[in-house]
Each structure stands twice: as C-alpha cells, then as structure tokens.
Write an enzyme that holds these catalytic residues in place. Sequence first.
Site, PDB file in Angstrom:
ATOM      1  N   ASN A 178     -11.215  -0.625 -28.549  1.00  0.00           N
ATOM      2  CA  ASN A 178     -12.335  -1.561 -28.479  1.00  0.00           C
ATOM      3  C   ASN A 178     -12.213  -2.612 -29.575  1.00  0.00           C
ATOM      4  O   ASN A 178     -11.547  -2.400 -30.579  1.00  0.00           O
ATOM      5  CB  ASN A 178     -13.662  -0.807 -28.593  1.00  0.00           C
ATOM      6  CG  ASN A 178     -13.910   0.067 -27.384  1.00  0.00           C
ATOM      7  OD1 ASN A 178     -13.591  -0.298 -26.261  1.00  0.00           O
ATOM      8  ND2 ASN A 178     -14.470   1.245 -27.607  1.00  0.00           N
ATOM      9  N   CYS A 179     -12.884  -3.725 -29.353  1.00  0.00           N
ATOM     10  CA  CYS A 179     -12.914  -4.833 -30.297  1.00  0.00           C
ATOM     11  C   CYS A 179     -13.269  -4.297 -31.692  1.00  0.00           C
ATOM     12  O   CYS A 179     -14.151  -3.466 -31.794  1.00  0.00           O
ATOM     13  CB  CYS A 179     -13.957  -5.848 -29.826  1.00  0.00           C
ATOM     14  SG  CYS A 179     -14.097  -7.287 -30.875  1.00  0.00           S
ATOM     15  N   PRO A 180     -12.589  -4.710 -32.718  1.00  0.00           N
ATOM     16  CA  PRO A 180     -11.578  -5.770 -32.780  1.00  0.00           C
ATOM     17  C   PRO A 180     -10.139  -5.259 -32.744  1.00  0.00           C
ATOM     18  O   PRO A 180      -9.211  -6.014 -33.012  1.00  0.00           O
ATOM     19  CB  PRO A 180     -11.862  -6.416 -34.129  1.00  0.00           C
ATOM     20  CG  PRO A 180     -12.230  -5.238 -34.998  1.00  0.00           C
ATOM     21  CD  PRO A 180     -13.001  -4.300 -34.070  1.00  0.00           C
ATOM     22  N   ASP A 203     -10.536  -3.234 -22.713  1.00  0.00           N
ATOM     23  CA  ASP A 203     -11.837  -3.702 -23.195  1.00  0.00           C
ATOM     24  C   ASP A 203     -12.231  -4.974 -22.440  1.00  0.00           C
ATOM     25  O   ASP A 203     -11.527  -5.982 -22.533  1.00  0.00           O
ATOM     26  CB  ASP A 203     -11.736  -3.981 -24.696  1.00  0.00           C
ATOM     27  CG  ASP A 203     -13.046  -4.469 -25.307  1.00  0.00           C
ATOM     28  OD1 ASP A 203     -14.048  -4.596 -24.570  1.00  0.00           O
ATOM     29  OD2 ASP A 203     -13.065  -4.726 -26.522  1.00  0.00           O
TER      30      ASP A 203
END
Length: 76
Positions: free
Chosen positions: A14-16, A41
């Site tokens: 997932n981000c980042p 994502d």
Amino acid sequence: MTDFTKELDARNLNCPLPILRTKKALADLNSGDVLKIVATDPGAVKDFEAFAKQTGNELLEHGEAGGEFTFFMKKG
C-alpha cells in the site's frame, strides 16, 4: 507491450511503498531505461502520475487487468 529493462513486483503493498520501491529501483537504472511495475493498490494510478511529474521520469503507459495495475516508467 513496452520493452523494459527491469521489473518491480509491488503487489500487495500500500501507499507509499510502491512509490518508494520504484524510486529505489530507478536509482539503479541508467537514463532511458524502462522499469515495469506491477501493483495492486488502486491509488497507485494517481500516485505514479504524480511521481512522474515530480521526478522528471516519464510514465510511458499504464493499464489495469484483474485487479493488477501495470506501469512502464522511463528513467529521465
């Protein structure tokens, strides 16, 4: 399909993390090399578009199939 120099598997991150891993992978490439990134994502699309604008690396193409997003980024 775009030819690429190196592939990065950013699935289930997932981000980042996909962007951070991409930044690290691009650092190991030469100018003009192409990195293929595969991510899951959904936010990655806008993240990679913004990353390309901010860093001067070119987002050549991107697409989605079966919940996976594929990006081809050319190092500037």
